[in-house]
Design a protein around this motif. Sequence first.
Motif: not given
Length: 87
Positions: A6-7, A17, A20, A38
Motif C-alpha cells: 500500500t501507499q 497517499f 491505491e 497497481r
Amino acid sequence: MAYTITQDINSEQEGNFGPETELWVAPSGGGAPSRLVRWHSRIYQLFWGSREILFATDVGGVHNDLWALDPVKPDDEGARMRALVEE
C-alpha cells in the motif's frame, strides 16, 4: 507467492497517499518479484487459485467486490482482470 504493497506510511494516518494498492508476485524458489497491477483501491484478501489470483477490494461501494487476475495473460487494456460479482 502473491502479496500487496500500500501507499501508507507507518505512524501516519492511513490514506494520506491515496488508497491505491500494488499487487506483486515472487517466485517461491527465489528470484526477483514482479508487479502485476497497481489497483485503484485497497485490496483486503488474496487467494491464489489454480489459474488466477482472486482478491477482495472496496471499489467505492458499501460491499467488497471480488476480482480475478490471470498473472499469465498480457495486460492489454485490462484483459487479465475480470469482476466476479456484478452489481
